[in-house]
Design an enzyme around this catalytic site. Structure first.
Site, PDB file in Angstrom:
ATOM      1  N   ALA A  22      39.132  23.935  54.438  1.00  0.00           N
ATOM      2  CA  ALA A  22      39.410  24.474  55.778  1.00  0.00           C
ATOM      3  C   ALA A  22      38.104  24.821  56.497  1.00  0.00           C
ATOM      4  O   ALA A  22      37.968  24.608  57.713  1.00  0.00           O
ATOM      5  CB  ALA A  22      40.308  25.712  55.667  1.00  0.00           C
ATOM      6  N   ARG A  78      28.371  33.717  37.543  1.00  0.00           N
ATOM      7  CA  ARG A  78      27.812  35.030  37.823  1.00  0.00           C
ATOM      8  C   ARG A  78      26.297  34.820  37.931  1.00  0.00           C
ATOM      9  O   ARG A  78      25.751  33.841  37.404  1.00  0.00           O
ATOM     10  CB  ARG A  78      28.195  36.006  36.715  1.00  0.00           C
ATOM     11  CG  ARG A  78      29.731  36.066  36.613  1.00  0.00           C
ATOM     12  CD  ARG A  78      30.310  37.356  36.168  1.00  0.00           C
ATOM     13  NE  ARG A  78      31.601  37.570  36.827  1.00  0.00           N
ATOM     14  CZ  ARG A  78      32.787  37.087  36.408  1.00  0.00           C
ATOM     15  NH1 ARG A  78      32.875  36.339  35.329  1.00  0.00           N
ATOM     16  NH2 ARG A  78      33.897  37.353  37.082  1.00  0.00           N
ATOM     17  N   ASP A 133      42.926  38.729  40.751  1.00  0.00           N
ATOM     18  CA  ASP A 133      43.257  40.096  40.336  1.00  0.00           C
ATOM     19  C   ASP A 133      43.963  40.943  41.405  1.00  0.00           C
ATOM     20  O   ASP A 133      44.623  41.916  41.080  1.00  0.00           O
ATOM     21  CB  ASP A 133      41.988  40.836  39.893  1.00  0.00           C
ATOM     22  CG  ASP A 133      41.293  40.140  38.740  1.00  0.00           C
ATOM     23  OD1 ASP A 133      41.964  39.379  38.016  1.00  0.00           O
ATOM     24  OD2 ASP A 133      40.070  40.330  38.569  1.00  0.00           O
ATOM     25  N   GLY A 176      44.171  40.150  35.055  1.00  0.00           N
ATOM     26  CA  GLY A 176      44.108  41.117  36.144  1.00  0.00           C
ATOM     27  C   GLY A 176      43.002  42.147  35.989  1.00  0.00           C
ATOM     28  O   GLY A 176      42.880  43.060  36.800  1.00  0.00           O
ATOM     29  N   GLN A 283      46.288  30.880  34.179  1.00  0.00           N
ATOM     30  CA  GLN A 283      46.518  31.589  35.446  1.00  0.00           C
ATOM     31  C   GLN A 283      45.447  31.282  36.480  1.00  0.00           C
ATOM     32  O   GLN A 283      45.674  31.366  37.679  1.00  0.00           O
ATOM     33  CB  GLN A 283      46.518  33.112  35.206  1.00  0.00           C
ATOM     34  CG  GLN A 283      47.688  33.599  34.403  1.00  0.00           C
ATOM     35  CD  GLN A 283      47.370  34.912  33.695  1.00  0.00           C
ATOM     36  OE1 GLN A 283      47.561  35.980  34.252  1.00  0.00           O
ATOM     37  NE2 GLN A 283      46.893  34.830  32.473  1.00  0.00           N
TER      38      GLN A 283
END
Ligand code: ADP
Length: 349
Positions: A22, A78, A133, A176, A283
């Protein structure tokens, strides 16, 4: 503003690619060249010998194919050096050398803090909340949360089918980090009877009581959904002492886990069997749902529009079901509210 950059940072999240597409379509429409920065903030530190490993210009035809793809085409990582002001100065120099006038950062809380530091150094940044999360207080949804929940819902439905067939409870652990939203939404969406989250202190004995109540009601196939961070809110429990005195080998100092929790429940509630499943990375690697893709589409366009119009240092979010934005400082200081009434409802039925 002429040329802009985009990077994905922190854990990958379904919908990151859709947002990048997008952004590319919008940048192309507004006549703004777009540079994809690779491997999160690492790409800005020019660590690679080949510049194409650090950044690449994104053309429409490069990204048209990736929208529905799980993962992130730009790669993510990271970047511990980014905590250090010297390296952030280096990043600013790289941006200046590349004539990149503004940056879109897709990531979570940590990535936004990195963007905030860049804003302070005069680089206009826009953040898109991309983490499964759902742990950012200022927005009703983060990109990837809905997909992660749907993966969990599919898994729990399958597990509940087996629980029904065998008349035995199941323990399911979902992701999460320190946020229980995936666990709670999964529990609500599947009719799971017990949910345990990091936001609410709990005891092993208390959950065993809840399970015994389900068994006493004739529910022999209850599901306990555990959020991965829930063990931080667990009252001290002597796992080694309990299991070894109940005939189950365990090593001293072993931490609580879904598998161990199922073993304890089985013994405390006198059941024949209780099985554990940890859903894990499926997930994060799923194709984005329509809801996440639609959010990515609007957020990506809004990010570019804001940079084009000179509105910087903002993060995009969802408020009252609408895509909106607010200053990054305000967003990062917004407290997160866990839906405690819904949590209590799940655990009370
Ligand atoms: P997330 O964005 O999913 O919360 P992390 O917390 O791991 O993931 O942060 C991702 C990256 O953002 C870090 O590796 C680092 O590069 C950058 N970052 C995190 N916190 C800061 C900070 N306080 N200052 C500067 N950069 C940060």
């Amino acid at each position: 503003m002429r040329k802009i950059g985009v990077l994905t940072s922190g854990g990958d999240s379904p919908g990151m690619n859709a947002a990048v597409m997008a952004i590319a379509r919008s940048a192309s429409l507004y006549g703004m060249p777009l540079i994809g920065i690779k491997h999160g903030y690492n790409g800005l530190l020019r660590k690679s010998t080949n510049i194409h490993d650090d950044m690449q210009e994104l053309y429409l035809d490069t990204v048209l194919d990736i929208a529905d793809e799980p993962g992130t085409y730009l790669r993510t990582a990271r970047c511990l050096e980014f905590m250090n002001p010297e390296y952030r100065e280096l990043a600013v120099k790289t941006l200046a050398a590349m004539e990149i006038d503004g940056l879109v950062v897709l990531g979570g809380d940590g990535s936004f803090q990195g963007a905030q530091r860049l804003c302070e150094l005069g680089v206009p940044c826009i953040g898109i909340p991309a983490t499964i999360d759902n742990d950012l207080g200022y927005t009703e949804m983060t990109l990837g949360f809905d997909t992660a929940v749907n993966v969990c819902v599919d898994a729990v439905r399958s597990i509940r089918a087996t629980s029904r067939s065998h008349d035995r409870p199941a323990v399911v652990e979902v992701m999460g980090r320190h946020c229980g939203d995936i666990a709670l939404t999964t529990a609500v969406s599947t009719g799971s009877e017990i949910v345990v989250v990091p936001e609410v202190p709990w005891t092993v004995e208390g959950v065993a009581d809840q399970l015994r109540k389900q068994l006493a009601k004739g529910n022999t196939r209850a599901t306990i959904v555990l959020a991965e961070g829930c063990y931080d809110a667990m009252a001290p429990f002597d796992l080694y002492g309990y299991l070894t005195t109940h005939g189950k080998p365990c090593y001293e100092g072993e931490p609580m886990s879904a598998v161990r929790f199922a073993s304890v429940m089985k013994r405390m509630c006198g059941m024949v069997e209780a099985r554990a499943t940890t859903i894990g990375y499926t997930q994060r690697g799923a194709e984005p749902t329509a809801r996440d893709s639609a959010f990515a589409f609007e957020a990506g366009n809004l990010a570019v529009k804001l940079l084009r119009d000179g509105v910087a240092n903002q993060v995009i979010g969802m408020k009252n079901g609408r895509v909106t934005y607010m200053p990054i400082d305000e967003a990062l200081s917004t407290e997160r509210h866990f839906n405690r009434p819904l949590f209590d409802l799940v655990n009370s039925l």
